[in-house]
Write an enzyme that holds these catalytic residues in place. Sequence first.
Site, short mmCIF file in Angstrom:
data_model
loop_
_atom_site.label_atom_id
_atom_site.label_comp_id
_atom_site.label_asym_id
_atom_site.label_seq_id
_atom_site.Cartn_x
_atom_site.Cartn_y
_atom_site.Cartn_z
N GLU A 96 0.86 -1.19 0.00
CA GLU A 96 0.00 0.00 0.00
C GLU A 96 0.89 1.24 0.00
O GLU A 96 1.25 1.76 1.06
CB GLU A 96 -0.93 0.01 1.22
CG GLU A 96 -1.95 -1.12 1.23
CD GLU A 96 -2.96 -0.99 2.36
OE1 GLU A 96 -2.86 -0.01 3.14
OE2 GLU A 96 -3.85 -1.85 2.47
N HIS A 116 -0.32 4.24 2.20
CA HIS A 116 -0.59 4.14 3.63
C HIS A 116 0.67 4.46 4.44
O HIS A 116 1.65 3.73 4.38
CB HIS A 116 -1.09 2.73 3.96
CG HIS A 116 -1.46 2.54 5.41
ND1 HIS A 116 -2.77 2.44 5.83
CD2 HIS A 116 -0.71 2.43 6.52
CE1 HIS A 116 -2.80 2.27 7.14
NE2 HIS A 116 -1.55 2.26 7.59
#
Length: 294
Positions: A212, A215
């Site tokens: 990710e 993130h």
Amino acid sequence: MRKWLLLLATLLLIGVFYNRFTAAVDMKGSIQPENRYPTETPTPENDPPENELTIEVEADQVNKGNLLLVNEILAVPPNDAEAEAVNLYKHKELRNGFGLLDNKVRLSPDMTKKFSSMIKDAAEVGIDHFLISSGYRNDEEQKALYDQLGSDVAAFPGHSEHSLGLALDIGSTIAQMKDAPEGKWLKENSWKYGFIVRYPEDKTEVTDVMNEPWHFRYVGLPHSAVMQENHLAFEEYLEYLKERKSITAIVGKSTYVVYYFPVSSNTTLHVPTIGSYEVSGNNTDGVIVTVLKS
């Protein structure tokens, strides 16, 4: 006769000295290595040395702080993150240099300022198309996302870092983060500001979460710097601290000493370094004391 008595007395004296010497050697050999980090409260007759911090820690500190590990096994402990989070759309004074995906993004003022300080430096080199797509999420919001996207993409309610108030999803207005200048700059520089890419592409077997690149998790210095230098995922870093017990990290002109202590009840920690300090639990079995040396 006197010669025999003198000889006997001499032998007796030799025997006494031999026994004493042997006892001293045995006692010396049985001494255990000194415990550098005792947890007992010192008595008035044995006050802690001047170069030592004495820190009172309660058992629930294990579940408080910036270094809590949260995953599919370890749940988010009770915290004040929701009370601290504000709607950034309604607080224009906090939106410095970034946009919002929608008008529902919430984040604490403190975390917002940390993020703004970071991207301000990015703007100085011409990288300035940042937006926040998600900040704090409570269990209800996480459940809605989980029901919509499924377990391959979203964490189970109660097991998302977003519910700690320490994570945010960062985007770019010109490209996906894996390709955008904003994503590349953050990947190289976010550690300088206490942030980490929480789920790196080459650590999926460690985190058990897909890559990710959007993130980011706040852990603070020097932890982000140590992880960057040693190429460690957050899980690996916490294990590294438990194995080493203490590490020293120099970041710029600042020297930090980081200690791990197992904690299962209210206790007193004696830390052999003087300076300002922070205490964080790891959400499992102990606390991490970070000392900025005086």
